[in-house]
Design an enzyme around this catalytic site. Structure first.
Site, short mmCIF file in Angstrom:
data_model
loop_
_atom_site.label_atom_id
_atom_site.label_comp_id
_atom_site.label_asym_id
_atom_site.label_seq_id
_atom_site.Cartn_x
_atom_site.Cartn_y
_atom_site.Cartn_z
N TRP A 110 0.82 -1.22 0.00
CA TRP A 110 0.00 0.00 0.00
C TRP A 110 0.85 1.26 0.00
O TRP A 110 0.57 2.20 -0.75
CB TRP A 110 -0.98 -0.03 1.18
CG TRP A 110 -1.97 -1.13 1.03
CD1 TRP A 110 -2.06 -2.26 1.79
CD2 TRP A 110 -2.99 -1.24 0.03
NE1 TRP A 110 -3.07 -3.06 1.33
CE2 TRP A 110 -3.66 -2.47 0.25
CE3 TRP A 110 -3.40 -0.43 -1.03
CZ2 TRP A 110 -4.71 -2.90 -0.55
CZ3 TRP A 110 -4.45 -0.86 -1.83
CH2 TRP A 110 -5.09 -2.07 -1.59
N ASP A 160 -1.45 6.51 6.42
CA ASP A 160 -2.61 5.72 5.98
C ASP A 160 -2.93 4.75 7.11
O ASP A 160 -2.14 3.87 7.43
CB ASP A 160 -2.22 4.97 4.70
CG ASP A 160 -3.30 4.00 4.23
OD1 ASP A 160 -4.35 3.88 4.89
OD2 ASP A 160 -3.07 3.35 3.19
N LYS A 174 -12.80 -1.40 7.03
CA LYS A 174 -12.19 -2.37 7.93
C LYS A 174 -12.79 -2.19 9.33
O LYS A 174 -13.65 -2.96 9.72
CB LYS A 174 -10.67 -2.22 7.93
CG LYS A 174 -10.02 -3.03 6.83
CD LYS A 174 -9.57 -2.23 5.66
CE LYS A 174 -8.58 -3.04 4.87
NZ LYS A 174 -8.61 -2.96 3.46
#
Lengths: 412, 412
Positions: free
Chosen positions: A126, A210, A234
């Site tokens: 990511w 992030d 999530k």
């Protein structure tokens, strides 16, 4: 036909949701607050919508101790990947804005742009994607790779964090970026990086994180950050909204004409924090249903944990501890993917090395666990293996059940 | 406590949804297809998700007769406003790409960029916003105002469409843009504009239309368009996804470095059609729940109308006809906002001019209609008045009820 209550779902996101939240959401979809209309049918300009947004913001600020005098909470669209771009646009804009406010002329700015750097610490797929997006939007020469944990690892793979002593930070970077929890290999920063901490005089880098996959699971030193962002799907809700917590002084942007003159990119209106902030996240039609669900998740967390996110952190530690301990008890059968000091509490990644055929062993592990209602354990398609994502909605009993299975499977 | 079945909701979007679709969605949110998990919890990489996306695409193509050999159907994020930007990025990129393929050198391209024009026909607030976004991203000199219907109107307000003979189209524009239905003043293009039609040899401008508020309500000559886009929350579903139907040859983009060299903007990854197309709309986590709802809306339309969108068009014409006729029967009491030839079938905008005090008359109209279960009739905050949005989910019986009330109110 598996019953919902017999399943513990370990998928990496979208993730399991609390059943009672889904039940409330399902009812609100058809008839919200006895209005005779569903929550997704009411106008986003209605008082209902405004109340839902403002309550979710206030509850998030309360749960995470966000100082709202200094930070804006924004509901964005386009997911974490949208924020990869938004960070570049808005923080390069803020970098120009700050120099301009300090009296820089256009030609001073043109000179400064030549050495513009955005710092990226790459610890997994990511952060790597985000680093590449900065290079794509700005030109690769402006995206500085502070560290790549594949390069500092003997395996050449992700699974560790390069020691801070080996980071090549830029002294005047527009910002420093990292991903707090990498889901593919299960690598989580154990704490806020020492070398990014503000100095005694308050100065320091503008730090971006992030936190898509570990938000709401442990306390955050919010004031150390310029921007914290996370997709909802999530720990916060369902896919469709993204949150950016942005320090207010970083929001104003220079005029587009100046950015064009400097050869710097201008944010599309939907990724410009300023337009979203000025409209209380309603520049255009936001999914109020998604904000409602996130709001219900927060209300549940706040009522469960009197000490707020610290309460959830204890449970998260416990769940991860139980599972890692079960794996460690059988070193001949399981190999934990990440290094011990960076093990994720959210995504527990391991290989099943029982016998000569890892592939066959993992297939057997998945088949037997699924039969017990332990589902969604397959690793990311890019790396294989097993991944147990112990997000907030996975109960402690689920972790105990998985640990017991890990034990039983090893012994069988 | 109003009961759902007693309400006809006329809001301009988010709009009324079919009750049975909401009921199915509510059930799927908790347990999708007897999997024991909700649709928003399943992975967007699961077969369930892929099937939902592919079915919705196929049903949309069938309902609207989209030639899928030539067009991609993309599920995007960030709404119609996101597409305002996406159109600029992707079509300016396609314009460069085409010239490059025809052998233009970098210096040829640099010269061509000086006269780059994107044509905008402004007929209301939405096309105006889109026009401004093009100017913001490219520089105002590159956004050409083909027509502004305020300027060609004696009132100085929106409510008409400038006659095509007065349009100043650019011969080599990167594209021509218009909004097929403007919701604020209720202005709808009666048909595809004559001057934008392809010539006998197939050549013609690349036409872009925002169909956010009238999609699925009448047949579209899809092959006349480069891009058709629409937010979901009027006729297609709930807020959270946006659809772009894009001609395949317009999708590939030049290298970012070339665009930077030319001083042209590069799309953020989430607004780049190419990255969305290559990943079947799953570059990142899309809300599969939102696609599921849109898919159910399509299945309902397809089963209701054997002749597909033409069947819905008849009903839409009928609903609008009934309401406009009721208003026309009382010219002393009601003043229809748009000119007769551009009256929207979706957003029926009028003023209540009964008596000296328009404001008081409109308040009375809203109060009495609301008491009858005719809700959401208040006009857009920027213009006031009354607006009845007769989107697909509003039944014919609802239109008849409103027409009867319009009559009764006039006589009272």
């Amino acid at each position: 036909m598996p019953a919902r209550e017999d399943i513990t779902y370990w998928g990496a996101g979208p993730a399991l949701m609390p059943t009672d939240v889904l039940q409330k959401a399902a009812a609100a979809l058809i008839n919200y607050n006895d209005t005779g209309l569903g929550i997704a049918e009411h106008s986003h300009r209605s008082q209902h919508a405004t109340d839902i947004i403002n309550e979710a913001k206030a509850d998030l600020a309360s749960y995470l101790s966000v100082p709202t005098d200094k930070y804006e909470i924004l509901f964005m669209q386009a997911g974490g990947s949208g924020e990869f771009s938004a960070v570049v646009y808005n923080l390069v804009g803020a970098w120009v804005q700050k120099k301009k406010a300090a009296g820089a002329s256009d030609s001073d700015l043109q000179k400064a742009v030549l050495s513009l750097k955005c710092d990226y610490i790459v610890t997994g797929g990511w952060s790597e994607k985000s680093y590449k997006e900065a290079g794509r939007l700005l030109g690769e020469e402006h995206a500085n790779l502070v560290a790549d944990s594949r390069k500092s690892s003997s395996t050449g793979k992700f699974g560790s964090i390069t020691p801070e002593s080996d980071w090549s930070l830029t002294s005047e970077a527009a910002y420093v970026y990292y991903c707090d929890n990498e889901t593919v290999d299960g690598v989580e920063f154990p704490a806020f990086p020492e070398s990014l901490k503000p100095k005694a005089d308050g100065s320091g880098p503008i730090v971006v994180a992030d936190m898509s996959s570990n938000i709401l699971s442990r306390p955050i030193p919010v004031e150390n950050y310029g921007i914290i962002f996370f997709g909802a799907q999530k720990n916060f809700g369902i896919a469709g909204i993204t949150v950016a917590i942005v320090r207010k002084d970083l929001i104003p942007q220079p005029p587009p004409a100046l950015m064009r003159k400097l050869g710097l990119p201008i944010p599309p209106i939907m990724l410009q924090y300023d337009s979203i902030a000025k409209n209380n996240s309603l520049y255009n039609t936001l999914s109020i249903f998604d904000v409602y669900i996130a709001g219900q998740v927060l209300k549940k967390l706040l009522s469960t944990y009197p000490n707020k996110v610290a309460g959830q952190a204890e449970v998260s530690d416990k769940k991860a501890g139980i599972i890692y301990s079960a794996l460690e008890a059988h070193p001949d059968v399981y190999k934990i993917v990440p290094a011990q000091n960076v093990r994720s509490r959210m995504n527990i990644c391991f290989r099943v090395t029982k016998g000569a055929d890892v592939d066959a062993a993992e297939k057997a592990f998945l088949k037997e666990s699924t039969a017990l209602g332990l589902t969604g354990l397959k690793g990311h398609r890019s790396v294989g293996g097993i991944r147990a994502s112990a997000y907030n909605s996975v109960p402690l009993a689920g972790a105990e059940k998985l640990a017991a299975f890990i034990n039983d499977f090893a012994k069988s």
